[in-house]
Design a protein around this motif. Structure first.
Motif, PDB file in Angstrom:
ATOM      1  N   ASN A   1      12.683   3.633   8.898  1.00  0.00           N
ATOM      2  CA  ASN A   1      12.608   4.451  10.283  1.00  0.00           C
ATOM      3  C   ASN A   1      13.875   4.096  10.920  1.00  0.00           C
ATOM      4  O   ASN A   1      14.010   2.895  11.271  1.00  0.00           O
ATOM      5  CB  ASN A   1      11.143   3.894  10.826  1.00  0.00           C
ATOM      6  N   PHE A   2      13.710   4.828  11.099  1.00  0.00           N
ATOM      7  CA  PHE A   2      15.738   4.569  12.730  1.00  0.00           C
ATOM      8  C   PHE A   2      15.231   5.143  13.699  1.00  0.00           C
ATOM      9  O   PHE A   2      14.462   6.395  13.998  1.00  0.00           O
ATOM     10  CB  PHE A   2      16.353   5.452  12.090  1.00  0.00           C
ATOM     11  N   LYS A   3      15.579   5.052  14.692  1.00  0.00           N
ATOM     12  CA  LYS A   3      15.715   5.570  15.935  1.00  0.00           C
ATOM     13  C   LYS A   3      16.405   5.000  16.742  1.00  0.00           C
ATOM     14  O   LYS A   3      17.200   4.582  16.927  1.00  0.00           O
ATOM     15  CB  LYS A   3      13.755   4.831  16.808  1.00  0.00           C
ATOM     16  N   ASN A   4      17.363   6.441  17.032  1.00  0.00           N
ATOM     17  CA  ASN A   4      18.688   6.727  18.010  1.00  0.00           C
ATOM     18  C   ASN A   4      19.605   5.820  17.369  1.00  0.00           C
ATOM     19  O   ASN A   4      21.250   5.073  17.592  1.00  0.00           O
ATOM     20  CB  ASN A   4      17.849   6.301  19.327  1.00  0.00           C
ATOM     21  N   GLY A   5      19.250   6.247  15.155  1.00  0.00           N
ATOM     22  CA  GLY A   5      20.426   5.229  14.967  1.00  0.00           C
ATOM     23  C   GLY A   5      20.327   3.637  14.453  1.00  0.00           C
ATOM     24  O   GLY A   5      21.276   3.715  13.974  1.00  0.00           O
ATOM     25  N   SER A   6      19.170   3.090  15.056  1.00  0.00           N
ATOM     26  CA  SER A   6      19.171   1.062  14.526  1.00  0.00           C
ATOM     27  C   SER A   6      17.710   1.367  14.199  1.00  0.00           C
ATOM     28  O   SER A   6      16.857   2.741  14.122  1.00  0.00           O
ATOM     29  CB  SER A   6      19.035   1.318  15.769  1.00  0.00           C
ATOM     30  N   TYR A   7      17.668   0.462  13.308  1.00  0.00           N
ATOM     31  CA  TYR A   7      17.046   0.103  12.171  1.00  0.00           C
ATOM     32  C   TYR A   7      15.909  -0.208  13.090  1.00  0.00           C
ATOM     33  O   TYR A   7      15.713  -0.576  13.785  1.00  0.00           O
ATOM     34  CB  TYR A   7      17.356  -0.975  11.531  1.00  0.00           C
TER      35      TYR A   7
ATOM     36  N   SER B   1      25.029   6.181   7.149  1.00  0.00           N
ATOM     37  CA  SER B   1      26.009   7.168   7.346  1.00  0.00           C
ATOM     38  C   SER B   1      26.013   8.314   6.713  1.00  0.00           C
ATOM     39  O   SER B   1      24.928   9.105   5.597  1.00  0.00           O
ATOM     40  CB  SER B   1      27.065   6.798   6.791  1.00  0.00           C
ATOM     41  N   ALA B   2      26.591   9.056   6.988  1.00  0.00           N
ATOM     42  CA  ALA B   2      26.031  10.768   6.598  1.00  0.00           C
ATOM     43  C   ALA B   2      26.453  10.672   5.040  1.00  0.00           C
ATOM     44  O   ALA B   2      25.640  10.804   4.413  1.00  0.00           O
ATOM     45  CB  ALA B   2      27.569  11.734   7.382  1.00  0.00           C
TER      46      ALA B   2
ATOM     47  N   LEU C   1      31.021   3.485   7.535  1.00  0.00           N
ATOM     48  CA  LEU C   1      32.463   2.552   8.369  1.00  0.00           C
ATOM     49  C   LEU C   1      32.166   1.281   9.219  1.00  0.00           C
ATOM     50  O   LEU C   1      32.611   0.465   9.174  1.00  0.00           O
ATOM     51  CB  LEU C   1      31.900   3.402   9.745  1.00  0.00           C
ATOM     52  N   ASP C   2      30.759   0.767   8.940  1.00  0.00           N
ATOM     53  CA  ASP C   2      30.356  -0.545   8.903  1.00  0.00           C
ATOM     54  C   ASP C   2      30.918  -1.470   8.418  1.00  0.00           C
ATOM     55  O   ASP C   2      31.656  -2.578   8.366  1.00  0.00           O
ATOM     56  CB  ASP C   2      28.270  -0.990   9.031  1.00  0.00           C
ATOM     57  N   ALA C   3      30.833  -1.038   6.766  1.00  0.00           N
ATOM     58  CA  ALA C   3      31.652  -2.413   5.487  1.00  0.00           C
ATOM     59  C   ALA C   3      32.779  -1.830   6.482  1.00  0.00           C
ATOM     60  O   ALA C   3      33.456  -2.806   5.977  1.00  0.00           O
ATOM     61  CB  ALA C   3      30.599  -1.412   4.777  1.00  0.00           C
ATOM     62  N   THR C   4      33.383  -0.996   6.371  1.00  0.00           N
ATOM     63  CA  THR C   4      34.786  -1.387   6.702  1.00  0.00           C
ATOM     64  C   THR C   4      35.306  -1.670   7.510  1.00  0.00           C
ATOM     65  O   THR C   4      35.901  -3.325   8.011  1.00  0.00           O
ATOM     66  CB  THR C   4      35.517  -0.216   6.571  1.00  0.00           C
ATOM     67  N   ALA C   5      34.660  -2.034   9.173  1.00  0.00           N
ATOM     68  CA  ALA C   5      35.218  -2.829  10.330  1.00  0.00           C
ATOM     69  C   ALA C   5      34.042  -4.095   9.749  1.00  0.00           C
ATOM     70  O   ALA C   5      35.167  -5.279  10.184  1.00  0.00           O
ATOM     71  CB  ALA C   5      34.334  -2.090  11.445  1.00  0.00           C
TER      72      ALA C   5
END
Length: 393
Positions: free
Chosen positions: A64-70, A102-103, A348-352
């Protein structure tokens, strides 16, 4: 599905699913509370009568995700009140991190649900073997990066819209401090988020401690509305060796290096935390869950946690070298890094995270030839390429 429904004040998440059912977008749904923590999504019957549910012992389950966060706390429970602007996402998946997929990851999940196995690029030989040659050429743009950093700094500073740094965004505080802007961090907002975090673990507390330390707070003497708290001791009290995971350990170990805090009598010794981390690396050199799969984000965090100890433990030094090679093998042709061997798309997160770890061990992620792909892309080039048009994130 990407559906939008209209609601009136006071309606809840269960009403959203009722609306989806009424519209014919799903045939049925069920929320349940098997563990006593609240009613969460347990089952959805799709229009073709396929039932997607959580059988006992399943490797995949509803996330479950709300506004982009777990989801944490009461978020995404059946009674969660709807508010204008909120977005909910639900994925039946074995990939769960503290952000929505991600998409590219949604596309992989959709393919898996439909029985389509995504092709997996080759992993042997050169870093970029088997990757498509049609990828974007993402060369580093220093001017663009400078504007992006300035805008991100403003967003997470005390006067910015994302000033209330929490468990999911603690890196923003570390970044601000490393840019010499620690004084701009809203320590009070961080403490407020800590106090309302009802899913606290030792690892989560470690993240809050690093964020508050970046703001200049001594976490052994935190003034919380007149009460002095020792958050380091509170973190150590949450450490349960028998149930600790690598995800906790990579966030606890850095606390002592980053904040120069001394360990209390009840704390797990650094050697025990190191042993725990080293016990969760796969044959390729990636860290994470040996049951459900290792990933590049956890690997990057493990490298950063272990680096201060490589000069005193040969097994740490050897493991970091292997993890370095594993990270390099996960770079894509566009300069991005994949999340895992299973999810090879740009992440994106993995790259950062990979950039942070590789820079720490001596790479220049803007121009290093070892990280420059055949079309001229670099990791920092990818990060600037995927920024918003207004360079705000």
């Amino acid at each position: 599905m990407n559906k939008t429904y209209a609601f009136t004040e006071g309606q809840s998440l269960s009403d959203l699913f009722a609306a989806a059912k009424a519209a014919g977008d799903i045939k049925d749904y069920e929320f349940s509370n098997p563990y006593g923590y609240g009613e969460y999504l347990a089952s959805v019957t799709m229009p073709d009568d396929t039932v997607v549910s959580d059988p006992t012992g399943a490797a995949s389950y509803w996330a479950n995700f709300k506004n982009g966060s777990y989801a944490s706390g009461a978020a995404c429970q059946a009674g969660d009140k709807l508010a204008a602007g909120d977005a909910f996402q639900f994925a039946f998946t074995d990939l769960v991190v503290n952000r929505a997929p991600s998409a590219d990851e949604w596309a992989v999940l959709k393919g898996k649900a439909e029985g389509v196995v995504p092709s997996k690029p080759g992993q042997s030989g050169s870093t970029n073997q088997g990757k498509p040659s049609t990828a974007n050429s993402n060369k580093y743009d220093a001017a663009k990066a400078e504007t992006l950093i300035a805008n991100l700094s403003a967003r997470f500073a005390s006067s910015g819209k994302d000033h209330a740094i929490d468990n999911n965004t603690f890196y923003a505080a570390v970044a601000l401090n490393s840019l010499g802007k620690g004084a701009s961090i809203d320590a009070a907002a961080i403490l407020a988020n800590l106090n309302k975090d009802d899913a606290m673990t030792a690892g989560r507390m470690g993240k809050y401690i690093m964020a508050l330390t970046a703001a200049g707070i001594d976490c052994t003497k935190v003034n919380d509305n007149g009460t002095v708290r020792n958050l380091v001791a509170e973190m150590e009290a949450l450490e349960k060796p028998e149930s600790m995971s690598v995800y906790d350990a990579v966030c606890i170990l850095p606390v002592y290096q980053y904040g120069s805090y001394k360990q209390g009598d009840s704390a797990m010794a650094p050697s025990a935390l190191i042993d725990l981390i080293l016990a969760n690396v796969d044959d390729e050199g990636l860290f994470g869950s040996l049951t459900y799969g290792c990933d590049t984000q956890t690997t990057a965090q493990a490298i950063l946690a272990l680096l201060p100890y490589q000069s005193i433990r040969s097994d740490v030094e050897a493991t970091i070298k292997k993890a370095e090679s594993a990270l390099l093998s996960m770079e894509n042709e566009d300069g991005s890094f994949a999340y895992s061997a299973q999810y090879r798309e740009a992440n994106l997160d993995a790259t950062a995270n990979a950039v942070a770890a590789l820079e720490a061990i001596g790479y220049n992620c803007a121009s290093d030839s070892r990280l420059t792909t055949s079309n001229g892309s670099t990791p920092l080039g990818y990060l600037t390429f995927v920024a918003d048009k207004d360079l705000a994130g």
